[in-house]
Write a protein that holds these residues in place. Structure first.
Motif, PDB file in Angstrom:
ATOM      1  N   GLU A 123       0.837  -1.200   0.000  1.00 12.46           N
ATOM      2  CA  GLU A 123       0.000   0.000   0.000  1.00 12.46           C
ATOM      3  C   GLU A 123       0.874   1.253   0.000  1.00 12.46           C
ATOM      4  O   GLU A 123       0.596   2.221  -0.705  1.00 12.46           O
ATOM      5  CB  GLU A 123      -0.933  -0.002   1.206  1.00 12.46           C
ATOM      6  CG  GLU A 123      -1.947  -1.146   1.223  1.00 12.46           C
ATOM      7  CD  GLU A 123      -2.984  -1.027   0.114  1.00 12.46           C
ATOM      8  OE1 GLU A 123      -3.055   0.038  -0.532  1.00 12.46           O
ATOM      9  OE2 GLU A 123      -3.709  -2.014  -0.114  1.00 12.46           O
ATOM     10  N   GLY A 124       1.940   1.218   0.783  1.00 17.72           N
ATOM     11  CA  GLY A 124       2.853   2.357   0.819  1.00 17.72           C
ATOM     12  C   GLY A 124       3.569   2.546  -0.506  1.00 17.72           C
ATOM     13  O   GLY A 124       3.788   3.678  -0.965  1.00 17.72           O
ATOM     14  N   PHE A 125       3.920   1.426  -1.170  1.00 18.96           N
ATOM     15  CA  PHE A 125       4.580   1.526  -2.470  1.00 18.96           C
ATOM     16  C   PHE A 125       3.636   2.125  -3.496  1.00 18.96           C
ATOM     17  O   PHE A 125       4.024   2.997  -4.295  1.00 18.96           O
ATOM     18  CB  PHE A 125       5.047   0.141  -2.930  1.00 18.96           C
ATOM     19  CG  PHE A 125       5.743   0.148  -4.263  1.00 18.96           C
ATOM     20  CD1 PHE A 125       7.067   0.536  -4.377  1.00 18.96           C
ATOM     21  CD2 PHE A 125       5.056  -0.214  -5.412  1.00 18.96           C
ATOM     22  CE1 PHE A 125       7.706   0.570  -5.612  1.00 18.96           C
ATOM     23  CE2 PHE A 125       5.680  -0.195  -6.653  1.00 18.96           C
ATOM     24  CZ  PHE A 125       7.007   0.203  -6.753  1.00 18.96           C
ATOM     25  N   ILE A 126       2.389   1.688  -3.495  1.00 14.58           N
ATOM     26  CA  ILE A 126       1.410   2.202  -4.456  1.00 14.58           C
ATOM     27  C   ILE A 126       1.137   3.683  -4.234  1.00 14.58           C
ATOM     28  O   ILE A 126       1.027   4.461  -5.193  1.00 14.58           O
ATOM     29  CB  ILE A 126       0.106   1.379  -4.363  1.00 14.58           C
ATOM     30  CG1 ILE A 126       0.334  -0.023  -4.947  1.00 14.58           C
ATOM     31  CG2 ILE A 126      -1.039   2.081  -5.091  1.00 14.58           C
ATOM     32  CD1 ILE A 126      -0.829  -0.972  -4.744  1.00 14.58           C
ATOM     33  N   SER A 127       1.047   4.083  -2.980  1.00 14.26           N
ATOM     34  CA  SER A 127       0.766   5.487  -2.673  1.00 14.26           C
ATOM     35  C   SER A 127       1.986   6.391  -2.826  1.00 14.26           C
ATOM     36  O   SER A 127       1.859   7.616  -2.851  1.00 14.26           O
ATOM     37  CB  SER A 127       0.228   5.610  -1.244  1.00 14.26           C
ATOM     38  OG  SER A 127       1.244   5.303  -0.294  1.00 14.26           O
ATOM     39  N   GLY A 128       3.148   5.780  -2.917  1.00 15.82           N
ATOM     40  CA  GLY A 128       4.380   6.561  -3.012  1.00 15.82           C
ATOM     41  C   GLY A 128       4.943   6.946  -1.663  1.00 15.82           C
ATOM     42  O   GLY A 128       5.918   7.704  -1.578  1.00 15.82           O
ATOM     43  N   GLU A 129       4.352   6.407  -0.596  1.00 18.49           N
ATOM     44  CA  GLU A 129       4.783   6.767   0.757  1.00 18.49           C
ATOM     45  C   GLU A 129       5.794   5.790   1.348  1.00 18.49           C
ATOM     46  O   GLU A 129       6.360   6.045   2.405  1.00 18.49           O
ATOM     47  CB  GLU A 129       3.557   6.861   1.676  1.00 18.49           C
ATOM     48  CG  GLU A 129       2.587   7.962   1.275  1.00 18.49           C
ATOM     49  CD  GLU A 129       1.331   7.952   2.121  1.00 18.49           C
ATOM     50  OE1 GLU A 129       1.228   7.068   3.006  1.00 18.49           O
ATOM     51  OE2 GLU A 129       0.462   8.811   1.901  1.00 18.49           O
ATOM     52  N   ALA A 130       6.014   4.659   0.672  1.00 16.01           N
ATOM     53  CA  ALA A 130       6.978   3.679   1.185  1.00 16.01           C
ATOM     54  C   ALA A 130       8.386   4.259   1.116  1.00 16.01           C
ATOM     55  O   ALA A 130       8.792   4.827   0.102  1.00 16.01           O
ATOM     56  CB  ALA A 130       6.904   2.389   0.383  1.00 16.01           C
ATOM     57  N   SER A 131       9.115   4.106   2.185  1.00 18.72           N
ATOM     58  CA  SER A 131      10.456   4.679   2.254  1.00 18.72           C
ATOM     59  C   SER A 131      11.478   3.775   1.589  1.00 18.72           C
ATOM     60  O   SER A 131      11.341   2.551   1.565  1.00 18.72           O
ATOM     61  CB  SER A 131      10.873   4.895   3.717  1.00 18.72           C
ATOM     62  OG  SER A 131       9.993   5.775   4.368  1.00 18.72           O
ATOM     63  N   LEU A 132      12.510   4.413   1.033  1.00 17.61           N
ATOM     64  CA  LEU A 132      13.705   3.679   0.623  1.00 17.61           C
ATOM     65  C   LEU A 132      14.611   3.621   1.841  1.00 17.61           C
ATOM     66  O   LEU A 132      15.065   4.643   2.339  1.00 17.61           O
ATOM     67  CB  LEU A 132      14.408   4.399  -0.532  1.00 17.61           C
ATOM     68  CG  LEU A 132      13.992   4.034  -1.959  1.00 17.61           C
ATOM     69  CD1 LEU A 132      14.782   4.884  -2.953  1.00 17.61           C
ATOM     70  CD2 LEU A 132      14.211   2.562  -2.236  1.00 17.61           C
ATOM     71  N   VAL A 133      14.854   2.416   2.319  1.00 19.28           N
ATOM     72  CA  VAL A 133      15.587   2.243   3.572  1.00 19.28           C
ATOM     73  C   VAL A 133      17.072   2.040   3.286  1.00 19.28           C
ATOM     74  O   VAL A 133      17.442   1.096   2.573  1.00 19.28           O
ATOM     75  CB  VAL A 133      15.044   1.034   4.352  1.00 19.28           C
ATOM     76  CG1 VAL A 133      15.778   0.896   5.686  1.00 19.28           C
ATOM     77  CG2 VAL A 133      13.542   1.164   4.561  1.00 19.28           C
ATOM     78  N   PRO A 134      17.954   2.907   3.806  1.00 20.16           N
ATOM     79  CA  PRO A 134      19.398   2.697   3.621  1.00 20.16           C
ATOM     80  C   PRO A 134      19.828   1.394   4.275  1.00 20.16           C
ATOM     81  O   PRO A 134      19.350   1.030   5.349  1.00 20.16           O
ATOM     82  CB  PRO A 134      20.026   3.910   4.339  1.00 20.16           C
ATOM     83  CG  PRO A 134      18.930   4.914   4.441  1.00 20.16           C
ATOM     84  CD  PRO A 134      17.659   4.124   4.581  1.00 20.16           C
ATOM     85  N   ASP A 135      20.741   0.674   3.616  1.00 18.88           N
ATOM     86  CA  ASP A 135      21.181  -0.620   4.126  1.00 18.88           C
ATOM     87  C   ASP A 135      22.706  -0.719   4.154  1.00 18.88           C
ATOM     88  O   ASP A 135      23.272  -1.797   3.963  1.00 18.88           O
ATOM     89  CB  ASP A 135      20.580  -1.738   3.269  1.00 18.88           C
ATOM     90  CG  ASP A 135      20.621  -3.098   3.959  1.00 18.88           C
ATOM     91  OD1 ASP A 135      20.655  -3.135   5.204  1.00 18.88           O
ATOM     92  OD2 ASP A 135      20.621  -4.119   3.249  1.00 18.88           O
ATOM     93  N   GLY A 136      23.344   0.430   4.350  1.00 19.52           N
ATOM     94  CA  GLY A 136      24.794   0.444   4.488  1.00 19.52           C
ATOM     95  C   GLY A 136      25.531   0.475   3.159  1.00 19.52           C
ATOM     96  O   GLY A 136      24.929   0.529   2.083  1.00 19.52           O
ATOM     97  N   GLU A 137      26.844   0.430   3.268  1.00 21.35           N
ATOM     98  CA  GLU A 137      27.676   0.439   2.078  1.00 21.35           C
ATOM     99  C   GLU A 137      27.922  -0.987   1.601  1.00 21.35           C
ATOM    100  O   GLU A 137      27.844  -1.943   2.368  1.00 21.35           O
ATOM    101  CB  GLU A 137      29.006   1.134   2.365  1.00 21.35           C
ATOM    102  CG  GLU A 137      28.843   2.607   2.714  1.00 21.35           C
ATOM    103  CD  GLU A 137      30.182   3.308   2.880  1.00 21.35           C
ATOM    104  OE1 GLU A 137      31.218   2.622   2.835  1.00 21.35           O
ATOM    105  OE2 GLU A 137      30.164   4.541   3.049  1.00 21.35           O
ATOM    106  N   GLY A 138      28.206  -1.118   0.298  1.00 25.09           N
ATOM    107  CA  GLY A 138      28.481  -2.420  -0.275  1.00 25.09           C
ATOM    108  C   GLY A 138      29.776  -2.401  -1.056  1.00 25.09           C
ATOM    109  O   GLY A 138      30.370  -1.348  -1.287  1.00 25.09           O
TER     110      GLY A 138
END
Length: 371
Positions: free
Chosen positions: A283-298
């Motif tokens: 639902e958050g992805f569809i609404s545009g409200e889902a966050s991009l969560v940082p997951d550190g460096e690679g």
């Protein structure tokens, strides 16, 4: 230009398999239409990641991508072509459930440029498939493979699961022989893992799930390697086998620590040395409200070691002198029989043996301690 892989998560399923812990939701036509629109919009918003890059692999995973209409998959591919430079020979894969209605689906996606399919077979033995929640029988799997080939898609992979309830060497041989008869190019052979929170987890904790013993699973794995090699497949990763030239180019990006973008809830990305992922929230992805969560460096050496050792070719090229020396010494001590260490045309190399693959988590863990 630098190559870039693109993963698009299709989280919809008609029913949920008892062993699966991937992010998924029930298939619903209205929700799938909204999701399609969100994927197209998000793909356009990610276009800046394409600067100086060329998309050479696109992978639709799930969930069950084949529950969507073929036109929807085609629309997402068109959105990718609008937002990115896509290589003419890009590998474009769609995961398919053989129980899906593919008669209308496959011609549409083939026309859109899909040139690789991955069928979730798991087993050709009816009782094993039923225990795994898979509806299609072996005849249906064969029909789907033939239908795909009729559409000009002959780069086909099938999934095979090892260590499933009631599986024996005899029943596994039946599945392996069936795979050979399909004349496919790739096999992913995964050992069943009891994932927390799944139906299998509940049954196992209650003592209601009869699984092969650890020694029996080792025998199943060894049989798989021997049989597939006899059928012309080469093992190029712990769980993956391919005819020459048909390795999964997209999945190799993960193991080679190369760049990829993920679109959809729970989809992960690795770009510009940074890892990030979308929240597991449709639902958050569809609404545009889902966050991009940082997951550190690679891209660290430790990460490269951990991923490369899953491959048959192992870790090749430059590596610190002390690290190489320590592993060389341990290859004749605690890791004897589990690793090959030396130098060849690729430079220095560290590779797991077949015995090492069987206990890969333990061996790789010990090697990481030497960094």
């Amino acid at each position: 230009m630098k190559p870039l892989g693109l993963y698009i998560h299709i989280p919809f399923c008609k029913s949920f398999c008892p062993y699966c812990d991937f992010y998924k939701v029930k298939a619903d036509s209205d929700l799938m239409q909204k999701y399609l629109e969100a994927v197209v919009k998000t793909t356009a918003s990610f276009s800046h990641y394409g600067e100086g890059r060329i998309v050479d692999t696109i992978y639709f995973g799930g969930g069950t991508p084949s529950v969507m209409d073929g036109d929807a998959i085609a629309a997402m591919i068109a959105a990718v072509r609008d937002a990115f430079v896509v290589a003419e020979d890009a590998e474009i894969t769609v995961e398919c459930n053989p129980s899906s209605d593919l008669l209308d689906f496959l011609p549409k996606i083939a026309k859109a440029g899909v040139n690789r399919l991955s069928f979730g077979m798991q087993s050709s033995v009816t009782d094993e498939r039923r225990s795994l929640g898979r509806a299609a029988d072996a005849a249906r799997v064969r029909a789907c493979v033939e239908l795909a080939k009729a559409q000009g898609i002959d780069n086909i992979s099938v999934d095979l699961m090892l260590g499933v309830p009631s599986q024996s060497l005899s029943s596994l041989s039946e599945s392996l022989d069936f795979i050979s008869s399909l004349d496919v190019k790739h096999v992913s052979a995964y050992m069943l893992k009891i994932e927390e929170g799944t139906v299998f987890d509940k049954r196992y904790s209650e003592g209601k799930l009869l699984l092969p013993t650890e020694d029996e699973v080792v025998a199943l794995y060894n049989l798989t390697i021997a049989a597939l090699e006899g059928y012309g497949f080469s093992q190029y990763e712990i769980s993956n086998f391919a005819k020459a030239g048909f390795e999964s180019r997209h999945n190799l990006k993960y193991w080679n620590d190369e760049e990829y973008l993920g679109i959809g809830p729970a989809a992960h990305s690795f770009v510009d040395g940074k890892r990030f992922f979308f929240e597991s929230d449709i639902e958050g992805f569809i609404s545009g409200e889902a966050s991009l969560v940082p997951d550190g460096e690679g891209g660290s050496f430790e990460e490269r070691v951990m991923l490369a050792l899953r491959l048959n070719k192992g870790l090749c090229g430059e590596m610190p002198d002390k690290f190489f020396s320590d592993i060389l010494n341990e290859s004749q001590a605690s890791l004897k029989g589990f690793v090959d260490v030396g130098e060849d045309e690729c430079g220095r190399f560290v590779r797991l043996t077949k015995e090492g693959f069987l206990v890969s988590n333990t061996v790789i863990g010990k090697i990481l301690e030497m960094i």
